[in-house]
Write a protein that holds these residues in place. Sequence first.
Motif, PDB file in Angstrom:
ATOM      1  N   VAL A 225       0.866  -1.184   0.000  1.00 33.01           N
ATOM      2  CA  VAL A 225       0.000   0.000   0.000  1.00 33.01           C
ATOM      3  C   VAL A 225       0.896   1.225   0.000  1.00 33.01           C
ATOM      4  CG1 VAL A 225      -1.894   1.196   1.154  1.00 33.01           C
ATOM      5  CG2 VAL A 225      -1.680  -1.301   1.367  1.00 33.01           C
ATOM      6  N   LEU A 226       0.589   2.184  -0.894  1.00 33.28           N
ATOM      7  CA  LEU A 226       1.306   3.459  -0.949  1.00 33.28           C
ATOM      8  C   LEU A 226       0.328   4.569  -0.605  1.00 33.28           C
ATOM      9  CD1 LEU A 226       3.396   2.929  -4.213  1.00 33.28           C
ATOM     10  CD2 LEU A 226       4.195   2.755  -1.862  1.00 33.28           C
ATOM     11  N   VAL A 227       0.743   5.415   0.352  1.00 30.89           N
ATOM     12  CA  VAL A 227      -0.096   6.512   0.831  1.00 30.89           C
ATOM     13  C   VAL A 227       0.733   7.784   0.816  1.00 30.89           C
ATOM     14  CG1 VAL A 227      -1.562   7.340   2.698  1.00 30.89           C
ATOM     15  CG2 VAL A 227      -1.299   4.883   2.329  1.00 30.89           C
ATOM     16  N   THR A 228       0.153   8.885   0.307  1.00 24.62           N
ATOM     17  CA  THR A 228       0.855  10.170   0.304  1.00 24.62           C
ATOM     18  C   THR A 228      -0.001  11.229   0.988  1.00 24.62           C
ATOM     19  OG1 THR A 228      -0.059  10.798  -1.867  1.00 24.62           O
ATOM     20  CG2 THR A 228       2.061   9.636  -1.850  1.00 24.62           C
ATOM     21  N   THR A 229       0.719  12.150   1.629  1.00 25.66           N
ATOM     22  CA  THR A 229       0.114  13.389   2.131  1.00 25.66           C
ATOM     23  C   THR A 229       0.813  14.537   1.418  1.00 25.66           C
ATOM     24  OG1 THR A 229       1.679  13.599   3.956  1.00 25.66           O
ATOM     25  CG2 THR A 229      -0.283  12.261   4.347  1.00 25.66           C
ATOM     26  N   ALA A 230       0.657  15.740   1.904  1.00 29.05           N
ATOM     27  CA  ALA A 230       1.289  16.877   1.232  1.00 29.05           C
ATOM     28  C   ALA A 230       2.801  16.800   1.308  1.00 29.05           C
ATOM     29  CB  ALA A 230       0.791  18.185   1.850  1.00 29.05           C
ATOM     30  N   GLN A 231       3.354  16.166   2.337  1.00 25.44           N
ATOM     31  CA  GLN A 231       4.793  16.168   2.511  1.00 25.44           C
ATOM     32  C   GLN A 231       5.384  14.772   2.719  1.00 25.44           C
ATOM     33  OE1 GLN A 231       5.623  18.764   5.794  1.00 25.44           O
ATOM     34  NE2 GLN A 231       5.017  20.617   4.707  1.00 25.44           N
ATOM     35  N   PRO A 267      10.149  18.078   2.269  1.00 27.09           N
ATOM     36  CA  PRO A 267       9.588  19.360   2.742  1.00 27.09           C
ATOM     37  C   PRO A 267       8.884  20.107   1.620  1.00 27.09           C
ATOM     38  CG  PRO A 267      11.819  19.058   3.537  1.00 27.09           C
ATOM     39  CD  PRO A 267      11.580  17.979   2.540  1.00 27.09           C
ATOM     40  N   SER A 268       7.718  20.623   1.909  1.00 27.43           N
ATOM     41  CA  SER A 268       6.929  21.316   0.897  1.00 27.43           C
ATOM     42  C   SER A 268       5.993  22.291   1.584  1.00 27.43           C
ATOM     43  CB  SER A 268       6.123  20.302   0.067  1.00 27.43           C
ATOM     44  OG  SER A 268       5.266  20.952  -0.819  1.00 27.43           O
ATOM     45  N   ASN A 269       5.839  23.460   0.991  1.00 26.83           N
ATOM     46  CA  ASN A 269       4.898  24.457   1.493  1.00 26.83           C
ATOM     47  C   ASN A 269       3.530  24.335   0.818  1.00 26.83           C
ATOM     48  OD1 ASN A 269       6.792  25.659   3.250  1.00 26.83           O
ATOM     49  ND2 ASN A 269       7.690  26.790   1.527  1.00 26.83           N
ATOM     50  N   TRP A 291       5.222  11.298  -7.713  1.00 30.29           N
ATOM     51  CA  TRP A 291       4.558  12.029  -6.629  1.00 30.29           C
ATOM     52  C   TRP A 291       4.906  13.502  -6.776  1.00 30.29           C
ATOM     53  CZ3 TRP A 291       6.757  12.285  -1.052  1.00 30.29           C
ATOM     54  CH2 TRP A 291       5.867  12.980  -0.215  1.00 30.29           C
ATOM     55  N   LEU A 292       3.897  14.314  -6.955  1.00 31.89           N
ATOM     56  CA  LEU A 292       4.098  15.753  -7.140  1.00 31.89           C
ATOM     57  C   LEU A 292       4.330  16.412  -5.794  1.00 31.89           C
ATOM     58  CD1 LEU A 292       2.114  18.060  -9.502  1.00 31.89           C
ATOM     59  CD2 LEU A 292       2.507  18.774  -7.157  1.00 31.89           C
ATOM     60  N   THR A 293       5.490  17.077  -5.663  1.00 29.16           N
ATOM     61  CA  THR A 293       5.815  17.841  -4.457  1.00 29.16           C
ATOM     62  C   THR A 293       6.314  19.222  -4.880  1.00 29.16           C
ATOM     63  OG1 THR A 293       8.098  17.066  -4.408  1.00 29.16           O
ATOM     64  CG2 THR A 293       6.470  15.721  -3.251  1.00 29.16           C
ATOM     65  N   GLU A 294       6.587  20.076  -3.921  1.00 24.77           N
ATOM     66  CA  GLU A 294       7.017  21.438  -4.258  1.00 24.77           C
ATOM     67  C   GLU A 294       8.381  21.458  -4.942  1.00 24.77           C
ATOM     68  OE1 GLU A 294       7.258  25.861  -2.191  1.00 24.77           O
ATOM     69  OE2 GLU A 294       7.490  24.091  -0.952  1.00 24.77           O
ATOM     70  N   PRO A 295       9.391  20.667  -4.479  1.00 28.84           N
ATOM     71  CA  PRO A 295      10.701  20.724  -5.160  1.00 28.84           C
ATOM     72  C   PRO A 295      10.668  20.117  -6.558  1.00 28.84           C
ATOM     73  CG  PRO A 295      10.912  19.858  -2.926  1.00 28.84           C
ATOM     74  CD  PRO A 295       9.457  19.868  -3.256  1.00 28.84           C
ATOM     75  N   GLY A 296       9.795  19.176  -6.795  1.00 31.14           N
ATOM     76  CA  GLY A 296       9.734  18.509  -8.083  1.00 31.14           C
ATOM     77  C   GLY A 296       8.899  17.247  -7.983  1.00 31.14           C
ATOM     78  N   ILE A 297       8.984  16.479  -9.010  1.00 29.48           N
ATOM     79  CA  ILE A 297       8.231  15.217  -9.042  1.00 29.48           C
ATOM     80  C   ILE A 297       9.162  14.096  -8.609  1.00 29.48           C
ATOM     81  CG2 ILE A 297       7.057  13.556 -10.527  1.00 29.48           C
ATOM     82  CD1 ILE A 297       6.091  15.882 -12.210  1.00 29.48           C
ATOM     83  N   PHE A 298       8.767  13.437  -7.523  1.00 27.51           N
ATOM     84  CA  PHE A 298       9.526  12.279  -7.032  1.00 27.51           C
ATOM     85  C   PHE A 298       9.132  11.078  -7.887  1.00 27.51           C
ATOM     86  CE2 PHE A 298      10.006   8.664  -4.087  1.00 27.51           C
ATOM     87  CZ  PHE A 298      11.355   8.801  -3.799  1.00 27.51           C
ATOM     88  N   TYR A 299      10.103  10.596  -8.690  1.00 24.68           N
ATOM     89  CA  TYR A 299       9.810   9.577  -9.711  1.00 24.68           C
ATOM     90  C   TYR A 299      10.717   8.367  -9.481  1.00 24.68           C
ATOM     91  CZ  TYR A 299       9.537   7.412 -14.348  1.00 24.68           C
ATOM     92  OH  TYR A 299       9.370   6.538 -15.395  1.00 24.68           O
TER      93      TYR A 299
END
Length: 969
Positions: A225-231, A267-269, A291-299
């Motif tokens: 299972v993969l779960v993401t939040t904002a950070q 870390p992401s705002n 995964w879209l984050t503020e610094p970039g896309i974690f791929y």
Amino acid sequence: MTSLFDQQTQASQRYKGPTSTNVAPEAITTGFIHMKLEEDTPIFTKQKVNFAPSDRITHLCVSNELLVLAMANDVLLRIDLRRPEQPETIDLSRYTSSLRVNSLFVDPLGLHVLISLSGKSGDAELLYLARKAVKPKSASKLKGHEVTAVGWNFGNESESSTGPILLGTSRGLIFETELLLEGERVFPSGLEQYWRQVFDIGKGEHMPITGLEFHRVPGSDTYFVLVTTAQRLYQFCGSVGSVDEKPLLQQIFNNYLAMPEAYQDIPSNLKYSHLEFSYQGHRGPPKTFAWLTEPGIFYCKVIPSRALHGDTVLADSQLVRYPVPASGAPMSFVLSHFHALLLYPDHVVGVSLLNQEPVFEDIYSETYGKLVNIAKDPIKGTIWAFTEKAVFRYKVTQEERNVWKIYMEQGEFELAKQYCRDNPAHRDQVLVRQAGVFFKEKQYEQSALHYAETQCSFEEVALKFMQVREVEALKTFLKKKLEGLRPQDKTQVTMLVMWVLELCLNQLGELRDAGEVRSPRYQELQRHLSSFLEWPSVLECVRNNRSTVYELMASHGDKENLVKLTLVNKDYEKVVRQHLYENNYLDALEVLRTHGRKELFYQFAPTLMQAIPRQTVQVLIAQGRQLNPAKLLPALVTCEPQQASEAVRYLEFCVQQLGCRQQAVHNYLLSLYARLQPDQLMSYLVSQGQDASVVCYDIHYALRLCRELGLAEACVRLSALLGLWEAAVELALPVSVDLAKRTAQMPPSDDTELRRKLWLKIAKHVVGEQEDVGQAMRFLQESELLKIEDVLPFFPDFTTIDHFRDAICSSLQEYNQHIQDLKEEMEEATKSAEEIRDQIQNFRNRCAHVGVQDACEACGQALLLRAFYLFPCGHRLHSDCLLAELTPLLGAAERARLGDLQRQLVTMSGRDDTVSLGSASMSARDQVKAEIDDLVASECLYCGERMIRSIDKPFIDDEDYDRVMKDWE
């Protein structure tokens, strides 16, 4: 509504992909000419859907060609893209009086839709819309929970049930539930078949879940299972005891309740993030994760099998930076196989996931309002973007077209080859670049292998390796090039083979000159050369250019390889000659034993028999019947007297073991016996037998040879074999009287006169020359053919009669006994004659009675119906029946005579044509009939000698055998 694809619009699009595929300047020129005849089609092209929404579009999701739209007027539009002209409109106004649509979720197969509603006061609700339903149902147990993410069950195919699914909320809670239609529920009190909170991401804190997905590892009972939040990015994996146990995934989350939190933090705002996957197929696990984050896309890549060991399923992670940092983070994005489409408020940017370079930019006009979101169909792979007033679809065209070049620039040459397999020019460029890299890194062997697969100039590549003095790499290049040539390219094949041979021989020669023949380096080079000479193309080339190759090896003084090459080419004659030239007789013999042909044995056996007779004969014996002994006689004849015993050994093997009957072989063996082993000669002659027609040697030659050598006993036997009995006895008498006696007993027993003559010769010798009366008397006792009167003339006149008294008395007794026997025979003959005369007289007066009921022995009909024969034994047969039965038993002459008599009888008339026969008179017809009776009725058919003689005649004739057997089947 008209078709959704009736209209296309060209927005402001800029294709930023690479436009040139030329090779780098430092690379060697290849044989391909690169020409571009027309502009490449952009990878991403946008099509505007011919659709005018009734209000502002707020949400859109698509899966398996099912498109679901939510508009600001609380209307949900469900469109089957296979039948776009029949959209379904669903009114949500009864649920949205105080709530608004927060999110839309569609399962992978497009069978189930979840609508998340939320309000300003914190109220929330979840609606469920099945594929065949036109009204959504509320999930009562989830009221008050704002659902922000859904983990669909990718293994579910039911239209009436969602199967076990995961729901993520704005508070960080994860629920597991299964939603069923009303008719499918066990407990009709609610929409949920079951409902259970399985985990709390935030541990009581407000931490909205932005992405949620789970998958089963193929072929196992393990899930991840993969779960993401904002950070944060969480990962859970484990096995379930039973897939039928509900809740299904709570068994996995329970393992993490007592463990400290393990997550990846970026870390992401941003107050949001977005989770995307790229799938191998709608039934398979995901291939990549983003995964879209503020610094970039974690791929990164997804490797499900790692979950079996409790490891992370994510591998080879990288952070894809946004192309224009000033624009900030995108609102959303979607993944294709090699690109990510980033959605900004007024434009869409395509970024390569391989090199993070922008390849596409699409500026949207304010006419259609601001961009809201972008979505991808996970099954069909189509990409959809929408503004507040319009819907657009992106068509992806050959997005892998430049992947090969990106991988090539990154040094991922194997991956680059995979994506240019259908384009030989591109593959050639990759190989050239890879070969150049290996060359710079001084991995010359690998560089040579790759250069050989390119269309680069052969001369330039060869020169590169020659300049750096890399002979091994040059050989590798030449060999690889040789493998790629066709059989008809004989000139090129010959050139390459000769070049490789020259390089190998030169290397071996240098080591030999340095005295390193036994070094590992020399042995390794020798193995490589031997292996090269075994190639089929090399073998053929060497056979076609045999003399040139031999001269090349001879010029390097490489005798060992020259011998090996001649063996490979099966040029055994040259090998044997080389060994004989160097007096290596045993090596030459070994070549003949291992590889030689019959003609080579015949050719070289004379030399070998003179040098090493014992070993040569041993090899000849081992060849057995493969050799013709007669053709080896020239080699055996050349043997010196001290070596002749080996020739005898081979000839004895041929005669005794192989059963050879060639006269030349036997004659030579006999001559060797006569000259060298006289004691074996008589044994040989006895083994051949006394029948001149079956002996294998030439008797006349043998007799002449034995006379020349004075072998009297052999001459006696040979003369007897030729039928020269008198000469044989004469030759035997000087040797031994006993031998003469044995010889005299050899003639046929029925030739009494000859035997008597031979015994007289012996008697004359015994009496006349030895003058031994006692021995003469004993001699008369041994011979049954001689009497005393036969030998008396041989005695001298002065011999007294006393010496013969016993012999004369014995002879008179024999004569008296003989006279008595004759008298007895005469008396017996007289008695027999009288008995025969009595029988003839009785037979004349004998009669037989034939009754009406008597029948023919052959046909079974009444005997008196036609002419018949009655035999003394009692058998009765009709005349015609007797003829039919008897004719097959007659000989050819008798049948011909019988036929002639029958024809004469038919042609004669009934007149009384008489002829005089002594005192009686008989007609010619009666005479013919009498002759027929003599042939036919002289004896009974069943009791006479003809029936006895036919005892060995088969019941079925050979020509009738097949027919009779077929009748019996």
